[in-house]
Write a protein that holds these residues in place. Structure first.
Motif, short mmCIF file in Angstrom:
data_model
loop_
_atom_site.label_atom_id
_atom_site.label_comp_id
_atom_site.label_asym_id
_atom_site.label_seq_id
_atom_site.Cartn_x
_atom_site.Cartn_y
_atom_site.Cartn_z
N ASP A 1 0.85 -1.19 0.00
CA ASP A 1 0.00 0.00 0.00
C ASP A 1 0.89 1.24 0.00
OD1 ASP A 1 -1.72 2.14 0.76
OD2 ASP A 1 -3.11 0.69 1.65
N VAL B 1 1.87 -3.25 -5.99
CA VAL B 1 1.75 -1.99 -5.26
C VAL B 1 0.50 -1.27 -5.73
CG1 VAL B 1 2.90 0.18 -4.71
CG2 VAL B 1 4.28 -1.85 -5.23
N TYR B 2 -0.23 -0.67 -4.79
CA TYR B 2 -1.40 0.11 -5.16
C TYR B 2 -1.40 1.43 -4.40
CZ TYR B 2 -3.47 -1.57 -0.79
OH TYR B 2 -3.71 -1.86 0.53
N CYS B 3 -2.14 2.41 -4.94
CA CYS B 3 -2.33 3.68 -4.23
C CYS B 3 -3.80 4.08 -4.36
CB CYS B 3 -1.37 4.76 -4.71
SG CYS B 3 -1.43 5.15 -6.45
N SER C 1 2.08 4.56 -6.82
CA SER C 1 2.31 3.11 -6.89
C SER C 1 3.34 2.78 -7.97
CB SER C 1 1.00 2.37 -7.15
OG SER C 1 0.40 2.80 -8.35
N TYR D 1 2.40 -2.67 -10.44
CA TYR D 1 1.52 -1.68 -9.81
C TYR D 1 0.11 -1.91 -10.34
CZ TYR D 1 2.01 1.10 -14.08
OH TYR D 1 2.02 1.51 -15.38
#
Length: 144
Positions: A67, A108-110, A118, A135
């Motif tokens: 995150d 990965v994420y945002c 990300s 991502y």
């Protein structure tokens, strides 16, 4: 005159040799050395961008989530088992251990599609660990 030219050439060769040796040492031992391998560009649709459908179909949903959102957003909700990493400077020893030892893909994420954090974090982790780090297209909204 020939002696002066020869002396100058020898001095130039010595300086060049010392410079190359110093550059070699930096490239081997510096903690923030640049990657010597080619990496894919971080543009929309590149090979590191992954959709939630692909996460589920290719990996059965078995990934290590990272995150890259703010601490407040992370505390308000995150993917199961996610590690909070906003950048390499915020990488805790426990997060480092998990990321280096995981045997599943890292995603990965945002916040959402407009968030570029990300991509940045995924690129940093890819260079640090020499692993494939993806991502998530669409961000956290796709996981909820």
């Amino acid at each position: 005159m020939k002696k002066v030219i020869l002396s100058t050439l020898i001095q130039m060769a010595i300086v060049l040799g010392i410079s190359l040796a110093a550059a070699g040492c930096v490239s081997l031992f510096h903690p923030h050395k640049p990657s010597l391998k080619l990496t894919a560009p971080t543009a929309p649709g590149d090979r590191w961008e992954i959709t939630i459908d692909r996460v589920n179909s290719e990996f059965g949903g078995q990934v290590q989530w990272v995150d890259a959102r703010t601490s407040t957003d992370f505390e308000n909700g995150h993917a199961a088992g996610a590690i909070h990493v906003m950048g390499l400077d915020s990488l805790s020893p426990s997060a480092t251990e998990v990321l280096f030892t995981t045997q599943v893909p890292i995603v990965v994420y945002c916040d959402g599609a407009s968030c570029k954090k990300s991509r940045k974090v995924a690129g940093e982790l890819r260079e640090l660990m020499a692993k494939d780090v993806f991502y998530l297209k669409g961000g956290y909204e796709q996981i909820r």
